[in-house]
Design a protein around this motif. Sequence first.
Motif, PDB file in Angstrom:
ATOM      1  N   PRO A  30       0.831  -1.207   0.000  1.00 22.11           N
ATOM      2  CA  PRO A  30       0.000   0.000   0.000  1.00 22.11           C
ATOM      3  C   PRO A  30       0.868   1.260   0.000  1.00 22.11           C
ATOM      4  O   PRO A  30       1.982   1.244   0.518  1.00 22.11           O
ATOM      5  N   LEU A  32       1.009   5.013   1.436  1.00 23.73           N
ATOM      6  CA  LEU A  32       0.426   5.925   2.412  1.00 23.73           C
ATOM      7  C   LEU A  32       1.267   7.179   2.462  1.00 23.73           C
ATOM      8  O   LEU A  32       2.386   7.169   2.964  1.00 23.73           O
ATOM      9  N   ALA A  34       1.025  11.509   3.196  1.00 22.93           N
ATOM     10  CA  ALA A  34       0.214  12.597   3.748  1.00 22.93           C
ATOM     11  C   ALA A  34       0.027  13.731   2.743  1.00 22.93           C
ATOM     12  O   ALA A  34      -0.785  14.622   2.948  1.00 22.93           O
ATOM     13  N   HIS A 145       6.844   5.256  -3.136  1.00 17.85           N
ATOM     14  CA  HIS A 145       7.330   4.601  -1.920  1.00 17.85           C
ATOM     15  C   HIS A 145       8.544   5.316  -1.318  1.00 17.85           C
ATOM     16  O   HIS A 145       9.204   4.768  -0.437  1.00 17.85           O
ATOM     17  N   ARG A 150      14.575   6.536   1.019  1.00 21.48           N
ATOM     18  CA  ARG A 150      13.753   6.711   2.212  1.00 21.48           C
ATOM     19  C   ARG A 150      14.471   6.123   3.411  1.00 21.48           C
ATOM     20  O   ARG A 150      15.317   5.238   3.291  1.00 21.48           O
ATOM     21  N   SER A 161       9.506   5.475   9.026  1.00 26.66           N
ATOM     22  CA  SER A 161      10.373   5.295   7.850  1.00 26.66           C
ATOM     23  C   SER A 161      10.060   6.394   6.836  1.00 26.66           C
ATOM     24  O   SER A 161       9.307   6.193   5.873  1.00 26.66           O
ATOM     25  N   LYS A 163       9.697   8.724   3.949  1.00 27.52           N
ATOM     26  CA  LYS A 163       9.944   8.664   2.513  1.00 27.52           C
ATOM     27  C   LYS A 163      10.594   9.974   2.053  1.00 27.52           C
ATOM     28  O   LYS A 163      10.435  11.006   2.683  1.00 27.52           O
TER      29      LYS A 163
HETATM   30  N1  LIG Z   1       7.654  11.793   3.617  1.00 25.30           N
HETATM   31  C1  LIG Z   1       6.726  10.929   4.052  1.00 25.30           C
HETATM   32  N2  LIG Z   1       7.130   9.769   4.598  1.00 25.30           N
HETATM   33  C2  LIG Z   1       6.217   8.885   5.048  1.00 25.30           C
HETATM   34  C3  LIG Z   1       4.835   9.161   5.008  1.00 25.30           C
HETATM   35  C4  LIG Z   1       4.444  10.401   4.434  1.00 25.30           C
HETATM   36  O1  LIG Z   1       3.254  10.714   4.361  1.00 25.30           O
HETATM   37  N3  LIG Z   1       5.411  11.252   3.967  1.00 25.30           N
HETATM   38  N4  LIG Z   1       3.933   8.252   5.504  1.00 25.30           N
HETATM   39  C5  LIG Z   1       4.430   7.307   6.491  1.00 25.30           C
HETATM   40  C6  LIG Z   1       3.501   6.242   6.752  1.00 25.30           C
HETATM   41  S1  LIG Z   1       2.193   6.569   7.784  1.00 25.30           S
HETATM   42  C7  LIG Z   1       3.706   4.971   6.303  1.00 25.30           C
HETATM   43  S2  LIG Z   1       2.729   3.673   6.767  1.00 25.30           S
HETATM   44  C8  LIG Z   1       4.763   4.687   5.327  1.00 25.30           C
HETATM   45  C9  LIG Z   1       4.131   4.178   4.076  1.00 25.30           C
HETATM   46  O2  LIG Z   1       5.110   3.848   3.141  1.00 25.30           O
HETATM   47  P1  LIG Z   1       4.644   3.295   1.747  1.00 25.30           P
HETATM   48  O3  LIG Z   1       3.765   4.338   1.117  1.00 25.30           O
HETATM   49  O4  LIG Z   1       5.887   3.014   0.993  1.00 25.30           O
HETATM   50  O5  LIG Z   1       3.857   2.035   2.048  1.00 25.30           O
HETATM   51  O6  LIG Z   1       5.542   5.820   5.010  1.00 25.30           O
HETATM   52  C10 LIG Z   1       5.766   6.709   6.055  1.00 25.30           C
HETATM   53  N5  LIG Z   1       6.671   7.720   5.587  1.00 25.30           N
END
Ligand SMILES: Nc1nc2c(c(=O)[nH]1)N[C@H]1C(S)=C(S)[C@@H](COP(=O)(O)O)O[C@H]1N2
Length: 197
Positions: A30, A32, A34, A145, A150, A161, A163
């Motif tokens: 998935p 995710l 923001a 991702h 990341r 983690s 991104k």
């Molecule tokens: N820069 C950034 N990193 C982020 C996020 C984000 O919204 N922005 N979401 C976080 C959340 S809540 C999750 S669960 C994971 C999702 O990583 P994915 O999209 O590779 O599954 O990244 C995290 N790192």
Amino acid sequence: MAVISRGFGARRRDSDPHLPPGQYLTEDFPVLSAGPTPRIDTADWRFGIRTETGGGASWTWDEFLALPIEDIHTDIHCVTRWSKLGTSWRGVSLDTLLDAVDTEASYAMAHSYGGYTTNVPLDELRDGQAWVAFEFDGEPLDPEHGGPARLLVPHLYFWKSAKWVRGLTLMDEDEPGFWEQNGYNMHGDPWTEERYW
Ligand SMILES: Nc1nc2c(c(=O)[nH]1)N[C@H]1C(S)=C(S)[C@@H](COP(=O)(O)O)O[C@H]1N2
Ligand SMILES: [Mo]
């Protein structure tokens, strides 16, 4: 054969010993985020560490790829309750990156291109527990991702983690990042369900 395959099919997936409490398994990956996915050209990419005394270090993409690169096989756990087991990544260990700076700090704030932040105790980034990852499943990390690179801190919930990570600020005192200001846990251990405050 029929009995064996039926046994496999009936195996309680939610009783997998690698699955933290309250999580379910997914085969998908998935996305995710923001906000929108930032597009960062590796020619412009930098990763920097700023210490609590104002020192620091920074790497261009080529300098970063010249560091020791590790293969990582790990499970990941999102606070929204999906877990993905046995994922494969390549990246540079935070041990390698932190070796470049002098610090007595106890906490780190990860900063991303696009403005996302998340706080992690510095000890949780050391001793082979965290990487700046740039490949997933043998391919360059998809922008969705977090590509080009990341943070990967797989033993904590996946929101830690960051991104599109662009750096770490090292701090004496803990401070909440983006989700932490919105009620997520300052630490985020999936095995003890440190989901929210
Ligand atoms: N820069 C950034 N990193 C982020 C996020 C984000 O919204 N922005 N979401 C976080 C959340 S809540 C999750 S669960 C994971 C999702 O990583 P994915 O999209 O590779 O599954 O990244 C995290 N790192
Ligand atoms: Mo998440």
